[in-house]
Motif scaffolding. Structure first.
Motif, PDB file in Angstrom:
ATOM      1  N   ALA A 131       0.825  -1.206   0.000  1.00 44.54           N
ATOM      2  CA  ALA A 131       0.000   0.000   0.000  1.00 44.54           C
ATOM      3  C   ALA A 131       0.862   1.260   0.000  1.00 44.54           C
ATOM      4  O   ALA A 131       0.570   2.231  -0.710  1.00 44.54           O
ATOM      5  CB  ALA A 131      -0.935  -0.005   1.212  1.00 44.54           C
ATOM      6  N   VAL A 132       1.921   1.248   0.784  1.00 44.70           N
ATOM      7  CA  VAL A 132       2.817   2.407   0.826  1.00 44.70           C
ATOM      8  C   VAL A 132       3.518   2.586  -0.515  1.00 44.70           C
ATOM      9  O   VAL A 132       3.609   3.699  -1.047  1.00 44.70           O
ATOM     10  CB  VAL A 132       3.841   2.245   1.968  1.00 44.70           C
ATOM     11  CG1 VAL A 132       4.939   3.305   1.866  1.00 44.70           C
ATOM     12  CG2 VAL A 132       3.156   2.343   3.318  1.00 44.70           C
ATOM     13  N   LEU A 133       3.997   1.508  -1.087  1.00 42.17           N
ATOM     14  CA  LEU A 133       4.760   1.606  -2.327  1.00 42.17           C
ATOM     15  C   LEU A 133       3.870   2.002  -3.511  1.00 42.17           C
ATOM     16  O   LEU A 133       4.320   2.710  -4.418  1.00 42.17           O
ATOM     17  CB  LEU A 133       5.451   0.275  -2.622  1.00 42.17           C
ATOM     18  CG  LEU A 133       6.626   0.313  -3.606  1.00 42.17           C
ATOM     19  CD1 LEU A 133       7.744   1.186  -3.070  1.00 42.17           C
ATOM     20  CD2 LEU A 133       7.148  -1.090  -3.863  1.00 42.17           C
ATOM     21  N   SER A 134       2.614   1.576  -3.483  1.00 43.46           N
ATOM     22  CA  SER A 134       1.712   1.869  -4.595  1.00 43.46           C
ATOM     23  C   SER A 134       0.955   3.178  -4.426  1.00 43.46           C
ATOM     24  O   SER A 134       0.176   3.564  -5.296  1.00 43.46           O
ATOM     25  CB  SER A 134       0.703   0.726  -4.759  1.00 43.46           C
ATOM     26  OG  SER A 134      -0.113   0.611  -3.607  1.00 43.46           O
ATOM     27  N   GLY A 135       1.175   3.859  -3.310  1.00 47.03           N
ATOM     28  CA  GLY A 135       0.486   5.136  -3.082  1.00 47.03           C
ATOM     29  C   GLY A 135      -0.926   4.982  -2.584  1.00 47.03           C
ATOM     30  O   GLY A 135      -1.725   5.922  -2.688  1.00 47.03           O
ATOM     31  N   GLU A 136      -1.280   3.824  -2.030  1.00 47.84           N
ATOM     32  CA  GLU A 136      -2.635   3.575  -1.567  1.00 47.84           C
ATOM     33  C   GLU A 136      -2.722   3.477  -0.047  1.00 47.84           C
ATOM     34  O   GLU A 136      -3.690   2.939   0.491  1.00 47.84           O
ATOM     35  CB  GLU A 136      -3.162   2.287  -2.200  1.00 47.84           C
ATOM     36  CG  GLU A 136      -3.228   2.342  -3.725  1.00 47.84           C
ATOM     37  CD  GLU A 136      -3.634   1.010  -4.335  1.00 47.84           C
ATOM     38  OE1 GLU A 136      -3.804   0.042  -3.560  1.00 47.84           O
ATOM     39  OE2 GLU A 136      -3.790   0.945  -5.566  1.00 47.84           O
ATOM     40  N   ALA A 137      -1.737   3.989   0.650  1.00 48.28           N
ATOM     41  CA  ALA A 137      -1.754   3.920   2.118  1.00 48.28           C
ATOM     42  C   ALA A 137      -2.890   4.766   2.668  1.00 48.28           C
ATOM     43  O   ALA A 137      -3.083   5.908   2.255  1.00 48.28           O
ATOM     44  CB  ALA A 137      -0.411   4.405   2.676  1.00 48.28           C
ATOM     45  N   ASP A 138      -3.655   4.175   3.589  1.00 48.29           N
ATOM     46  CA  ASP A 138      -4.763   4.879   4.213  1.00 48.29           C
ATOM     47  C   ASP A 138      -4.823   4.477   5.681  1.00 48.29           C
ATOM     48  O   ASP A 138      -3.909   3.831   6.202  1.00 48.29           O
ATOM     49  CB  ASP A 138      -6.082   4.571   3.492  1.00 48.29           C
ATOM     50  CG  ASP A 138      -6.336   3.057   3.388  1.00 48.29           C
ATOM     51  OD1 ASP A 138      -5.648   2.294   4.097  1.00 48.29           O
ATOM     52  OD2 ASP A 138      -7.223   2.658   2.617  1.00 48.29           O
ATOM     53  N   GLU A 139      -5.916   4.855   6.349  1.00 54.69           N
ATOM     54  CA  GLU A 139      -6.031   4.524   7.765  1.00 54.69           C
ATOM     55  C   GLU A 139      -6.069   3.018   7.986  1.00 54.69           C
ATOM     56  O   GLU A 139      -5.657   2.531   9.031  1.00 54.69           O
ATOM     57  CB  GLU A 139      -7.291   5.170   8.348  1.00 54.69           C
ATOM     58  CG  GLU A 139      -7.220   6.690   8.441  1.00 54.69           C
ATOM     59  CD  GLU A 139      -6.116   7.156   9.381  1.00 54.69           C
ATOM     60  OE1 GLU A 139      -5.736   6.374  10.285  1.00 54.69           O
ATOM     61  OE2 GLU A 139      -5.638   8.289   9.227  1.00 54.69           O
ATOM     62  N   GLY A 140      -6.575   2.276   6.999  1.00 52.05           N
ATOM     63  CA  GLY A 140      -6.561   0.824   7.119  1.00 52.05           C
ATOM     64  C   GLY A 140      -5.151   0.279   7.183  1.00 52.05           C
ATOM     65  O   GLY A 140      -4.859  -0.635   7.960  1.00 52.05           O
ATOM     66  N   ALA A 141      -4.260   0.845   6.380  1.00 52.61           N
ATOM     67  CA  ALA A 141      -2.855   0.418   6.416  1.00 52.61           C
ATOM     68  C   ALA A 141      -2.223   0.762   7.757  1.00 52.61           C
ATOM     69  O   ALA A 141      -1.432  -0.013   8.306  1.00 52.61           O
ATOM     70  CB  ALA A 141      -2.079   1.068   5.277  1.00 52.61           C
TER      71      ALA A 141
END
Length: 401
Positions: A171-181
Motif C-alpha cells: 500500500a505504501v509503495l503503490s500510493g494507496e496507504a490509508d487509515e486501514g494500512a
C-alpha cells in the motif's frame, strides 16, 4: 434345523485389560481429579486467579480433557492417538493468545502433580508402579503435544502477520496507504514513530523470509522500527525512529543484494511514507545514470537524474528548492551562477563576462550556496544547479512544466 451361515466371521473378542481394576478406579476418579487440579491451580497460580471467568472455564475443560485422555491412553497405550487434539481441541484457538506457553506448562505440571499425588488412592493394590510409570510416559507425550500446539499457533500467526505486513508495504509503495494500512501496521507492533523513511534496493536470491528476518535483526540492532517485504525483485524497508535516512540505509544495507540502494526522504508518519517510497523508487530507476553513485544514496542526491528521467516530483523540487529561492534572492545571483557554470566554473572567466571583480563572483557564489544548500564549486552540485536552472527557465516559459 441348523441355522444358515451368514458368511461373516465372528468379531474377535477384545482382550481383557491387564489392569482392569486400576482402569475402572481411574475412570471413576477422573471428575474428582479434575476438580482437585483446578483447585490447585486457583491456589498456586496467581495468573489463573486473575483471568476472566471464560478463560478459566476453558482451562478447566483442558484439565478435564487431559485426565480423560490419560485414562484412554492407559486403556490402549499402543493405539495411535493425537493427544494434542484430545486435550487442546476442547479450547478455542484464541486461548493460545490469552495464555502463554509458560502458563500452559504450569497448568500441565499442576495437573500432572495432582494425578501423581493420587496414584496410591487410584491404583489397585500392586498397580502403583505401573500407573506411575504410565503417568511419566504420558507426561512426556503431553509436553510434546503442548509444544506442538504452540508451534502451530506461532506458525499461523507468523503467516498472518507476514500477509498483513505485505499488504502495508504494498500500500505504501503503490500510493494507496490509508487509515486501514495504519491500523494493520499497528497490529504488527508499529508504534507510529515521528520520523519515517523508505529504503529500496534489489532483493537477494533465495528465501525471502530469511531476507526479511535479516532486515529485522539489523533493525533491532539499530533500534529502528521496520515494516519490510520482498515485492518482485525489490527489497522494500519502511523504517521509523531516526531523522537521518542515509544512516538508516547504512544500518540496514547488509541483507540487500549487490546494486544500488536508495533512501527516500524522511516524512512524519506512515501515511506520508508514500512520498518517501515514490522518491526512492524514482531514484532506484534513475541510479543507473550516475555510475559513481555511493551505496547507499539519498533519493534527493539523484534529483537531476530523476528529473531527466521524467520524474515530475524531482522537477518540481529542483525548481521550488533551487531556482525560485535564487530568483527571489535577486537577478544578480541567477546571472552570476549561470555565467559561472557556462564558463567551466572559472571565477576569472565569469568575472570578465560580468564586468565585476573575481571577489564579487566569489561572494555571490557563496550566497548561492547559502540560499540553495548546493555549492557551485562542487562538480556534482554544479550539475544539479545547472539542471535546476534549465528547468526553472522552462517553467517560466511554460507554466505547465
Amino acid at each position: 434345523m441348523p441355522e444358515p451361515e451368514t458368511g461373516k466371521p465372528d468379531a474377535p473378542a477384545q482382550p481383557a485389560h491387564p489392569h482392569t481394576a486400576t482402569l475402572k478406579r481411574l475412570e471413576q476418579s477422573s471428575g474428582s481429579l479434575a476438580a482437585q487440579a483446578i483447585a490447585r491451580m486457583d491456589e498456586t497460580l496467581p495468573w489463573y486467579r486473575a483471568m476472566p471467568p471464560e478463560n478459566r472455564s476453558w482451562i478447566g475443560l483442558v484439565a478435564q480433557a487431559g485426565i480423560a485422555a490419560f485414562t484412554e491412553w492407559f486403556r490402549r497405550p499402543d493405539a495411535p492417538q493425537a493427544i494434542s487434539t484430545d486435550v487442546f481441541g476442547t479450547a478455542p484457538r484464541e486461548l493460545t493468545r490469552a495464555i502463554t506457553l509458560r502458563q500452559t506448562v504450569e497448568m500441565v505440571r499442576t495437573t500432572i502433580e495432582v494425578m501423581e499425588s493420587a496414584i496410591d488412592e487410584v491404583a489397585a493394590p500392586g498397580d502403583e508402579s505401573v500407573l506411575r510409570e504410565a503417568l511419566l510416559v504420558y507426561a512426556r507425550e503431553i509436553a510434546f503435544a503442548t509444544a506442538q500446539v504452540y508451534a502451530q499457533a506461532a506458525e499461523a500467526r507468523g503467516a498472518w502477520d507476514a500477509r498483513l505486513e505485505s499488504l502495508v508495504v504494498n500500500a505504501v509503495l503503490s500510493g494507496e496507504a490509508d487509515e486501514g494500512a495504519v491500523s494493520r501496521a499497528a497490529a504488527l507492533g508499529w508504534n507510529s514513530p515521528e520520523h519515517v523513511c523508505v529504503v529500496l534496493g534489489t532483493a537477494p536470491d533465495g528465501d525471502s523470509e530469511l531476507t526479511v528476518e535479516a532486515i529485522r535483526r539489523a533493525a533491532r540492532h539499530a533500534k529502528l522500527q521496520v515494516l519490510t517485504g520482498v515485492l518482485g525483485d525489490r527489497l522494500v524497508v519502511i523504517a521509523g525512529g531516526r531523522n537521518d535516512p542515509l544512516a538508516v540505509a547504512k544500518s540496514l544495507i547488509g541483507p540487500f543484494a549487490p546494486g544500488p540502494v536508495v533512501a527516500g526522504p524522511v516524512v512524519p508518519d506512515l501515511l506520508a511514507a508514500t512520498r518517501s517510497a515514490q522518491a526512492a523508487a524514482a531514484g532506484l530507476k534513475a541510479c543507473t545514470a550516475w555510475q559513481d553513485a555511493p551505496r547507499p544514496v539519498l533519493a534527493d542526491d539523484l534529483l537531476p537524474e530523476r528529473a531527466i528521467a521524467s520524474d515530475p516530483s524531482a522537477r518540481e523540487q529542483l525548481v521550488e528548492e533551487i531556482y525560485r529561492p535564487l530568483e527571489e534572492a535577486g537577478a544578480a545571483l541567477l546571472e552570476t551562477l549561470s555565467v559561472y557554470l557556462e564558463q567551466a566554473s572559472s571565477l576569472e572567466g565569469a568575472a570578465r563576462m560580468l564586468f565585476v571583480h573575481p571577489n564579487t563572483v566569489r561572494y555571490r557564489l557563496r550566497r548561492v550556496t547559502d540560499v540553495t544548500g548546493w555549492s557551485p564549486s562542487d562538480v556534482r552540485s554544479a550539475f544539479t544547479l545547472r539542471i535546476a536552472l534549465i528547468l526553472g527557465r522552462l517553467a517560466d516559459g511554460d507554466p505547465q512544466i
